[in-house]
Write a protein that holds these residues in place. Sequence first.
Motif, PDB file in Angstrom:
ATOM      1  N   GLU A   2      47.941  29.339  33.568  1.00 50.16           N
ATOM      2  CA  GLU A   2      47.568  28.954  34.922  1.00 50.16           C
ATOM      3  C   GLU A   2      48.194  29.866  35.978  1.00 50.16           C
ATOM      4  O   GLU A   2      47.747  29.893  37.132  1.00 50.16           O
ATOM      5  CB  GLU A   2      47.983  27.500  35.191  1.00 50.16           C
ATOM      6  N   LEU A   3      49.219  30.629  35.605  1.00 44.28           N
ATOM      7  CA  LEU A   3      49.882  31.521  36.556  1.00 44.28           C
ATOM      8  C   LEU A   3      49.275  32.925  36.564  1.00 44.28           C
ATOM      9  O   LEU A   3      49.698  33.780  37.340  1.00 44.28           O
ATOM     10  CB  LEU A   3      51.377  31.610  36.241  1.00 44.28           C
ATOM     11  N   LEU A   4      48.293  33.157  35.694  1.00 45.33           N
ATOM     12  CA  LEU A   4      47.593  34.443  35.703  1.00 45.33           C
ATOM     13  C   LEU A   4      46.138  34.195  35.293  1.00 45.33           C
ATOM     14  O   LEU A   4      45.752  34.436  34.152  1.00 45.33           O
ATOM     15  CB  LEU A   4      48.252  35.446  34.760  1.00 45.33           C
ATOM     16  N   PRO A   5      45.324  33.717  36.229  1.00 43.99           N
ATOM     17  CA  PRO A   5      43.929  33.412  35.931  1.00 43.99           C
ATOM     18  C   PRO A   5      43.124  34.682  35.643  1.00 43.99           C
ATOM     19  O   PRO A   5      43.554  35.791  35.963  1.00 43.99           O
ATOM     20  CB  PRO A   5      43.444  32.714  37.203  1.00 43.99           C
ATOM     21  N   PRO A   6      41.948  34.521  35.042  1.00 46.41           N
ATOM     22  CA  PRO A   6      41.139  35.684  34.647  1.00 46.41           C
ATOM     23  C   PRO A   6      40.853  36.665  35.772  1.00 46.41           C
ATOM     24  O   PRO A   6      40.813  37.883  35.537  1.00 46.41           O
ATOM     25  CB  PRO A   6      39.845  35.039  34.134  1.00 46.41           C
ATOM     26  N   GLU A   7      40.652  36.160  36.989  1.00 43.07           N
ATOM     27  CA  GLU A   7      40.347  37.090  38.075  1.00 43.07           C
ATOM     28  C   GLU A   7      41.520  38.019  38.391  1.00 43.07           C
ATOM     29  O   GLU A   7      41.317  39.172  38.770  1.00 43.07           O
ATOM     30  CB  GLU A   7      39.915  36.333  39.337  1.00 43.07           C
ATOM     31  N   GLN A   8      42.741  37.537  38.213  1.00 45.89           N
ATOM     32  CA  GLN A   8      43.894  38.416  38.417  1.00 45.89           C
ATOM     33  C   GLN A   8      44.005  39.444  37.298  1.00 45.89           C
ATOM     34  O   GLN A   8      44.344  40.608  37.539  1.00 45.89           O
ATOM     35  CB  GLN A   8      45.180  37.606  38.518  1.00 45.89           C
ATOM     36  N   ILE A   9      43.758  39.027  36.077  1.00 44.49           N
ATOM     37  CA  ILE A   9      43.778  39.970  34.952  1.00 44.49           C
ATOM     38  C   ILE A   9      42.758  41.073  35.183  1.00 44.49           C
ATOM     39  O   ILE A   9      43.047  42.274  35.013  1.00 44.49           O
ATOM     40  CB  ILE A   9      43.509  39.236  33.631  1.00 44.49           C
ATOM     41  N   ALA A  10      41.554  40.684  35.600  1.00 43.19           N
ATOM     42  CA  ALA A  10      40.509  41.675  35.850  1.00 43.19           C
ATOM     43  C   ALA A  10      40.893  42.617  36.983  1.00 43.19           C
ATOM     44  O   ALA A  10      40.660  43.831  36.903  1.00 43.19           O
ATOM     45  CB  ALA A  10      39.196  40.958  36.175  1.00 43.19           C
ATOM     46  N   ARG A  11      41.483  42.071  38.035  1.00 47.24           N
ATOM     47  CA  ARG A  11      41.877  42.902  39.179  1.00 47.24           C
ATOM     48  C   ARG A  11      42.940  43.924  38.766  1.00 47.24           C
ATOM     49  O   ARG A  11      42.874  45.095  39.163  1.00 47.24           O
ATOM     50  CB  ARG A  11      42.398  42.003  40.299  1.00 47.24           C
ATOM     51  N   MET A  12      43.904  43.501  37.946  1.00 54.48           N
ATOM     52  CA  MET A  12      44.929  44.430  37.489  1.00 54.48           C
ATOM     53  C   MET A  12      44.336  45.487  36.560  1.00 54.48           C
ATOM     54  O   MET A  12      44.641  46.689  36.684  1.00 54.48           O
ATOM     55  CB  MET A  12      46.052  43.667  36.784  1.00 54.48           C
ATOM     56  N   ASP A  13      43.490  45.073  35.639  1.00 54.15           N
ATOM     57  CA  ASP A  13      42.865  46.036  34.722  1.00 54.15           C
ATOM     58  C   ASP A  13      42.065  47.082  35.488  1.00 54.15           C
ATOM     59  O   ASP A  13      42.112  48.282  35.177  1.00 54.15           O
ATOM     60  CB  ASP A  13      41.956  45.311  33.742  1.00 54.15           C
ATOM     61  N   GLU A  14      41.343  46.643  36.498  1.00 53.32           N
ATOM     62  CA  GLU A  14      40.546  47.571  37.302  1.00 53.32           C
ATOM     63  C   GLU A  14      41.430  48.580  38.025  1.00 53.32           C
ATOM     64  O   GLU A  14      41.109  49.771  38.106  1.00 53.32           O
ATOM     65  CB  GLU A  14      39.699  46.793  38.311  1.00 53.32           C
ATOM     66  N   ALA A  15      42.553  48.106  38.558  1.00 55.77           N
ATOM     67  CA  ALA A  15      43.463  49.000  39.280  1.00 55.77           C
ATOM     68  C   ALA A  15      44.102  50.015  38.338  1.00 55.77           C
ATOM     69  O   ALA A  15      44.219  51.207  38.668  1.00 55.77           O
ATOM     70  CB  ALA A  15      44.540  48.185  39.991  1.00 55.77           C
ATOM     71  N   LEU A  16      44.518  49.566  37.163  1.00 51.72           N
ATOM     72  CA  LEU A  16      45.125  50.475  36.193  1.00 51.72           C
ATOM     73  C   LEU A  16      44.120  51.523  35.720  1.00 51.72           C
ATOM     74  O   LEU A  16      44.443  52.714  35.589  1.00 51.72           O
ATOM     75  CB  LEU A  16      45.673  49.685  35.002  1.00 51.72           C
ATOM     76  N   ALA A  17      42.889  51.086  35.459  1.00 55.21           N
ATOM     77  CA  ALA A  17      41.863  52.020  35.019  1.00 55.21           C
ATOM     78  C   ALA A  17      41.543  53.042  36.102  1.00 55.21           C
ATOM     79  O   ALA A  17      41.413  54.247  35.825  1.00 55.21           O
ATOM     80  CB  ALA A  17      40.600  51.251  34.610  1.00 55.21           C
ATOM     81  N   ALA A  18      41.439  52.575  37.335  1.00 57.21           N
ATOM     82  CA  ALA A  18      41.133  53.479  38.437  1.00 57.21           C
ATOM     83  C   ALA A  18      42.235  54.503  38.654  1.00 57.21           C
ATOM     84  O   ALA A  18      41.975  55.637  39.072  1.00 57.21           O
ATOM     85  CB  ALA A  18      40.907  52.680  39.724  1.00 57.21           C
ATOM     86  N   ALA A  19      43.489  54.102  38.349  1.00 59.73           N
ATOM     87  CA  ALA A  19      44.631  55.001  38.519  1.00 59.73           C
ATOM     88  C   ALA A  19      44.814  55.951  37.334  1.00 59.73           C
ATOM     89  O   ALA A  19      45.670  56.836  37.384  1.00 59.73           O
ATOM     90  CB  ALA A  19      45.904  54.179  38.714  1.00 59.73           C
ATOM     91  N   GLY A  20      44.033  55.759  36.277  1.00 59.71           N
ATOM     92  CA  GLY A  20      44.156  56.619  35.103  1.00 59.71           C
ATOM     93  C   GLY A  20      45.364  56.323  34.248  1.00 59.71           C
ATOM     94  O   GLY A  20      45.814  57.179  33.483  1.00 59.71           O
ATOM     95  N   VAL A  21      45.905  55.114  34.351  1.00 56.74           N
ATOM     96  CA  VAL A  21      47.072  54.724  33.553  1.00 56.74           C
ATOM     97  C   VAL A  21      46.633  54.429  32.120  1.00 56.74           C
ATOM     98  O   VAL A  21      45.585  53.815  31.893  1.00 56.74           O
ATOM     99  CB  VAL A  21      47.753  53.476  34.159  1.00 56.74           C
ATOM    100  N   HIS A  22      47.429  54.874  31.173  1.00 58.13           N
ATOM    101  CA  HIS A  22      47.200  54.544  29.755  1.00 58.13           C
ATOM    102  C   HIS A  22      47.703  53.121  29.540  1.00 58.13           C
ATOM    103  O   HIS A  22      48.902  52.889  29.484  1.00 58.13           O
ATOM    104  CB  HIS A  22      47.955  55.524  28.866  1.00 58.13           C
ATOM    105  N   PHE A  23      46.791  52.171  29.433  1.00 59.37           N
ATOM    106  CA  PHE A  23      47.215  50.781  29.359  1.00 59.37           C
ATOM    107  C   PHE A  23      46.416  50.008  28.317  1.00 59.37           C
ATOM    108  O   PHE A  23      45.293  50.380  27.955  1.00 59.37           O
ATOM    109  CB  PHE A  23      47.082  50.091  30.721  1.00 59.37           C
ATOM    110  N   THR A  24      46.993  48.911  27.883  1.00 55.86           N
ATOM    111  CA  THR A  24      46.327  47.977  26.979  1.00 55.86           C
ATOM    112  C   THR A  24      46.559  46.563  27.496  1.00 55.86           C
ATOM    113  O   THR A  24      47.681  46.199  27.841  1.00 55.86           O
ATOM    114  CB  THR A  24      46.886  48.077  25.549  1.00 55.86           C
TER     115      THR A  24
END
Length: 247
Positions: free
Chosen positions: A185-207
Amino acid sequence: MSRAIDIPAADGTIDAHVFTPENADGPLPAVVLLTDIGALRPCYHEKAQRIADAGYAVLMPNIYYRDAAGEIVPAGQSFRDPDVRPTLVEYAGHLTPEAQSRDFVAWLEGIDAAPEFAEGKVAVVGYCLTGAFALRMAAEHPERIAAAAGFHSANLAQADDAHSPVKVVNHIAGRVYFGHADRDELLPPEQIARMDEALAAAGVHFTTELYRGAPHGYTAKDATGSYHAEADELHYKRLLTLLEETL
């Protein structure tokens, strides 16, 4: 094995612990382990030692040193008990991004001054609220942080938070791994998606990985109703793989 150390910081003296394998021979790659909101306590000592036993020197600082030294949660009580929780929430409120930044510098200086730690790159791992700390530390010290990991992280990408770590990920040079609880409940799907989008846009190697059936706090053995043994074991597997590949 572990020993207590004091680290000078801009805001006081940080009480911390250094963990190494038994009979460690020489300095080892450095890992900073940040506790959840419940702070220093036995289950986190166990966690730090298990990581150290895989061949690392682990620094576990007291994130609440400005307010209290040592363990905050009384023995025999849970960090979720109603007579304990308000104090922890108050202390956590003092950990502003500016305060975190000053602490990042102190932790790195503490690592550089202690004989257990090898020179070079560092990894940082956070749980609950400190998953965001790990990400911010990687962004502010890209030349030092080889990897940042967060497990059951909280509030990583709130849309109305002007100081959200999602806004600084473009500075990250190291690897990032998130193990999210799929019922958090402290990290809903929309926050996960927002973080993933930011990391991808920044070119970070992330999983990013969702741990099925795991609630918030799934690695905390003293969190009644939240600890999830299968997810906890998966977290160790993923974290140790990340450390092996980056350190």
